[in-house]
Design an enzyme around this catalytic site. Sequence first.
Site, short mmCIF file in Angstrom:
data_model
loop_
_atom_site.label_atom_id
_atom_site.label_comp_id
_atom_site.label_asym_id
_atom_site.label_seq_id
_atom_site.Cartn_x
_atom_site.Cartn_y
_atom_site.Cartn_z
N GLU A 1 -1.85 -7.38 -3.19
CA GLU A 1 -3.29 -7.49 -3.04
C GLU A 1 -4.54 -7.06 -2.94
OE1 GLU A 1 -0.94 -7.63 -1.01
OE2 GLU A 1 0.35 -8.88 -0.94
N HIS B 1 3.28 -11.95 10.42
CA HIS B 1 3.13 -12.54 9.80
C HIS B 1 1.78 -13.56 9.82
CE1 HIS B 1 5.77 -11.85 7.17
NE2 HIS B 1 5.60 -12.37 5.94
N HIS C 1 -18.62 20.23 -4.71
CA HIS C 1 -18.19 19.12 -4.15
C HIS C 1 -19.43 17.99 -3.54
CE1 HIS C 1 -16.15 14.86 -3.93
NE2 HIS C 1 -16.71 14.67 -2.58
N HIS D 1 -23.84 14.79 -4.85
CA HIS D 1 -22.91 15.57 -5.45
C HIS D 1 -23.19 16.30 -6.87
CE1 HIS D 1 -20.79 12.97 -2.23
NE2 HIS D 1 -19.69 13.77 -1.82
N GLY E 1 -18.37 3.78 -4.74
CA GLY E 1 -17.98 4.57 -3.93
C GLY E 1 -16.74 4.72 -3.47
#
Length: 685
Positions: free
Chosen positions: A423, A485, A274, A39, A127
Amino acid sequence: MTTSTTLSTTVAPPALDEICINTLRFLAVDMVQKAKSGHPGLPLGSAAMAYTLWDRFLKFNPRDPFWPDRDRFVLSAGHGCALLYALLHVTGFDLPLEELERFRQWGSRTPGHPEYGKTPGVEATTGPLGQGLANAVGMAIAEVALAARFNRPGHHIVDHYTYVLASDGDLEEGISSEAGSEAGHLRLGKLIVLYANNHITIEGSTELAFTEDRMARFAAFGWHVQRVEQSNDVDSVALALKAAREERGRPSLILVRTHIGFGSPHKQDTAAAHGEPLGVEEVRLTKEGLGWPVTPLFHIPDEALEHFRKAITRGSAAQADWESRLKAFAKDNAELVAEFERVINRQLPQRWDANLPTFTSADAPMATRIASGKTIAVLNSRLPEMMGGSADLAPSTFTNMDGAGNFEPENWAGRNMHFGIREHAMGAILNGMALHRGLIPFGGTFLIFSDYMRPPMRLAAMNGLPVIYVFTHDSIAMGEDGPTHQPVEQLVGLRSIPGMVVIRPADANETVAAWRIAIGRKDGPVALVLTRQKLPVLDMTRYPGIHEGVSLGGYILADSSSSAKPNIVLIATGSEVHLALEARDRLASEGVRARVVSVPSTNLFSMQSKQYRDKVLPPGVPLLAIEAGASLGWNSYVGPQIAVIGVDTFGASAPGPVVMEHYGFTVENICKQTHKLLGQLEEKP
Ligand SMILES: Cc1ncc(C[n+]2csc(CCOP(=O)(O)OP(=O)(O)O)c2C)c(N)n1
């Protein structure tokens, strides 16, 4: 109150700065062109601001990349790593030019994205976009936590900044909002994000998908925000960095309007800059346009190198100054400094595991999450470097450390973290804390929600980071909350991450042993997988091998009663082990010799010698694996003569024991399946 400052000047950078910036730009361009991969766009557009940071502000020592009080620099936009490698080389890290010439090649120290541990000066593997930014939040948390613990008036032995270079993609990813919200809430004033706002991602303009006001967004998170219009103007960038450093009450976002592929006549400001080399002709045009010699490749003008290498003197002096301050501090605070060195070096204190609880079969049945909480209570008193918490489930995960206080801006010495219902950020923040060193980070939630934090868990394993996860409600037995769950495929999924150690203890004592392993592991993460429901405490007088057995991953818990070879091995984990034990007794009365093998950790078991594994699971003896999780994994694990009682659908909403019964986790069914398996094997010629 939040402020937004707009800083912009049109002053051209002084000549030497420009030469240095172009050195970085074209080292990166040549790396990508030679590799025919990579890149070039971000390095061309962001070289000036990265140079400004590294030249004028960043505290680092190329001769000792990991000295404790260095500033941290995380390239969250890891795809732009050619820029980082160029910086590391020119400033004098142990990264010779040949390594830049071998960018992205087999065995080089310049892999396609930065890899922690592979390249000196790389602070985090990045990354997957967004992770680095959230890692940096963890690093900034570690800095204030250690400062609170070790600094004293007039003695600042922990005192550094954490910088990030982030891209549009980093800010688009949801984790940037989770982590940004947390950082703003915590008022992490020494966290500074340089945001390369180049308006381009892979599919084209950010107008396609990313139009919110990012400054307003971060201001709303409680950040100090600034905009710099001229990214190539080092003085403007420097002014903003200075203001950000002075703002100690809020983290800083500096939105810098950069231009992807800067200087490339046909590719600047386009997605074409890019992810592919510019092409030989375009490289030539770009170099000519910016007044750079087309050859030699990997050109570093003497004056640029001389200037960059001053980083060594500067960094060595900063480190020497810190070391002498540390020494002076140690005169009256020898113990504190010894403690600082201990935690930074990830050493455990003597007798850290003395007084860990032991449970007896006389104890009432106990959920392993409760046993874990009791173990944490003892560890907490021995290991002040333990720091962690839960994603808003502490009353269920039993991860709170009594008396350790809440970690919050008013009390950065607190060690109980409240990650909020975030989380994903929790996982990445834990990684940042571990990367920083000085803490033992842990985080808890329900096993099902490990799905929300899997990307950082994978990176923890890849980085070899000692992070501990406390996952409770570990199977369909958690009951009424139902399929959404009830974890099914999570166990096998986590076990399949290379380097991850998953431990699912069978009872309270196996849980203590699991914690001992988790604390002792220094080169990778450990996931503790714990029950919501109560389990009998196994009788240690009958089964004395529990502690050593857990460390081996799998062990013979109860052999068949006679000394003859068993007819079958019942292999079980966690809450299914006691069922296997009962089934063994019943099978004995039915004339079947069954051995019960407890396998709290398939990962640890697979590390043992073949000799040991064959001793535990004798080749040729049929196996019945019993685990309330996906059956995938067990078949290949133990060979052809196997049956599995597992869960291969999404569970169901009902009281836990009812669900377990329906899925066949009963003593009756284990015995039935044993007879079936043995019968089938007998029928075979
Ligand atoms: C989580 C994640 N999703 C997708 C990608 C693939 N990817 C690499 S760079 C990129 C977008 C690049 O845009 P930006 O972040 O603005 O970087 P720039 O174009 O400025 O180099 C994408 C989608 C990734 N690295 N990480």
